[in-house]
Structure formats: C-alpha cells, structure tokens
Design a protein around this motif. Structure first.
Motif, short mmCIF file in Angstrom:
data_model
loop_
_atom_site.label_atom_id
_atom_site.label_comp_id
_atom_site.label_asym_id
_atom_site.label_seq_id
_atom_site.Cartn_x
_atom_site.Cartn_y
_atom_site.Cartn_z
N GLY A 1 4.24 5.92 -4.95
CA GLY A 1 4.35 5.97 -6.40
C GLY A 1 3.28 6.85 -7.02
O GLY A 1 3.55 7.67 -7.91
N GLY A 2 2.04 6.68 -6.53
CA GLY A 2 0.95 7.51 -7.05
C GLY A 2 1.16 8.98 -6.77
O GLY A 2 0.92 9.84 -7.61
N THR A 3 1.64 9.29 -5.55
CA THR A 3 1.90 10.68 -5.20
C THR A 3 2.97 11.27 -6.09
O THR A 3 2.85 12.42 -6.55
N MET A 4 4.02 10.49 -6.35
CA MET A 4 5.09 10.99 -7.21
C MET A 4 4.58 11.22 -8.63
O MET A 4 4.87 12.25 -9.24
N ILE A 5 3.81 10.30 -9.13
CA ILE A 5 3.29 10.43 -10.49
C ILE A 5 2.33 11.61 -10.58
O ILE A 5 2.44 12.46 -11.46
N LEU A 6 1.38 11.66 -9.64
CA LEU A 6 0.41 12.76 -9.66
C LEU A 6 1.07 14.08 -9.33
O LEU A 6 0.71 15.12 -9.88
N GLY A 7 2.07 14.06 -8.43
CA GLY A 7 2.79 15.29 -8.10
C GLY A 7 3.50 15.84 -9.32
O GLY A 7 3.46 17.05 -9.59
N ASN A 8 4.16 14.98 -10.09
CA ASN A 8 4.83 15.43 -11.31
C ASN A 8 3.82 15.94 -12.32
O ASN A 8 4.06 16.90 -13.03
N VAL B 1 0.84 -1.20 0.00
CA VAL B 1 0.00 0.00 0.00
C VAL B 1 0.88 1.25 0.00
O VAL B 1 0.61 2.22 -0.72
N LEU B 2 1.93 1.24 0.82
CA LEU B 2 2.84 2.39 0.87
C LEU B 2 3.51 2.63 -0.48
O LEU B 2 3.65 3.77 -0.93
#
Length: 199
Positions: free
Chosen positions: A35-42, A29-30
């Motif tokens: 990974g999702g945060t990094m992708i969405l953040g970018n 989950v982490l």
C-alpha cells in the motif's frame, strides 16, 4: 497419560497459534508495504509529471494556448501573434527514415548564413583556413554542435564550389553522427541546407 496428551495438545495449539500470528503479522507488513509503495509510487509519478511540466514550459504554453482558444474566442488575435513568433519552429520539415542509413532528415528555412569575411568560397577545404572555419560554423548551426565540441569525420565538396557536405559528431560521442549539407550565399556566407541524423 491424559495430562501428557492434554499438555501436548496445548503445546501443539500454542505452536499453531504462534504460526498463525506470525503469518498474520507477515501479511499485515506486506499489505502496509504494498500500500505504501502504491501511494508513494503514485506520488512520485505525479511529482515527476509536475517536474516535467515545470521543466518543459513549451508544453505548458501549448496547453495554455489550447485552453485559451477553447475558452475565449476574443483572444484569437493575441494567439495569432504567439503562433507567428513560434513559426520558426513550425517551419522546419522533419522526415523520418528518408533513405537507408538516415534516421531523420531536417530542412529548416529559418537557418541563417553565418556571415563571412570572404568574397567567395575557397575550394581547397584546408583545415584551419577561413573557409574551413566558416563552413564548420554553418555545420554547427545545422547540427546544433558547437565547432569547439565537434569531431569532423569528413568535410568536402558536394557537387560545386558553393556546395559542401560534412559528417560530424559531438566529441566523445561517435555513435551520434550528422551529415550536414551547406550552401554558399553571396555576400552572406555559408548556411545549412539539409541535416541528416545518421543511423
């Protein structure tokens, strides 16, 4: 006895397996979350950059001008025309921290007189008078604050009949103050001469 030991051992193994499975699930989950945060953040950063670029057409124009200069030398005449039209922006002289208490000083030769209905400036500095109102227009021209949205802290003589100085701020924002020196131009009225953004 052996049955008890083996069943305890099996229970222990089951508990350890459950703990491992739980830890693996938490790590998974982490990983997905990070990974999702990094992708969405970018993606957000690129969206913000695109939005900033769209909201700042001047930046786009500058980049386009630079690219055009590199790519096509035959368009130099057209670019010279563009630069001439932007000369009013480039003529302004801005000096950072020219003296204590002044964050920025701006002098812009493109500032115009605001027009006048007077033959000469009055030396009374009477609030509401024609001269007062025309001076505030010139102060607004220099500071970028509309006279209707301006708090006037001071408006007075600056060393002669044709020279005045005002300290103003936008209404409701007394922390942002400007000191604007204005000068009288015969037949044309008051015009900004020097604008200081105060600290």
């Amino acid at each position: 006895m052996n049955n008890n030991r083996s069943s305890r051992h099996e229970n222990k193994e089951k508990k350890v397996n459950r703990l491992y499975n739980l830890l693996i699930a938490v790590v998974a989950v982490l990983i997905v979350f990070v990974g999702g945060t990094m992708i969405l953040g970018n993606k957000d950063k690129s969206d913000n950059q695109a939005e900033t670029t769209q909201n700042n057409p001047q930046t786009n124009d500058q980049k386009t001008d630079k690219t055009a200069k590199k790519d096509d030398d035959s368009s130099k005449d057209d670019q010279a025309t563009d630069e001439e039209s932007n000369d009013s922006d480039s003529q302004a002289e801005v000096e950072k921290n020219p003296e204590p208490g002044v964050a920025e000083r701006k002098v812009d030769p493109s500032w115009d007189s605001v027009g006048t209905s007077q033959d000469a400036p009055a030396a009374t500095y009477k609030k509401g008078s024609t001269d007062w109102n025309e001076m505030l227009k010139a102060v607004g021209e220099g500071s970028g604050i509309s006279p209707s949205n301006m708090t006037v802290w001071r408006l007075g003589n600056n060393g002669g009949v044709g020279k005045a100085v005002a300290t103003v701020s936008p209404k409701g924002n007394s922390s942002t103050k400007y000191r604007v020196q204005i000068e009288w131009v015969d037949g044309e009225g008051w015009k900004p001469a020097v604008v200081d953004k105060l600290q």
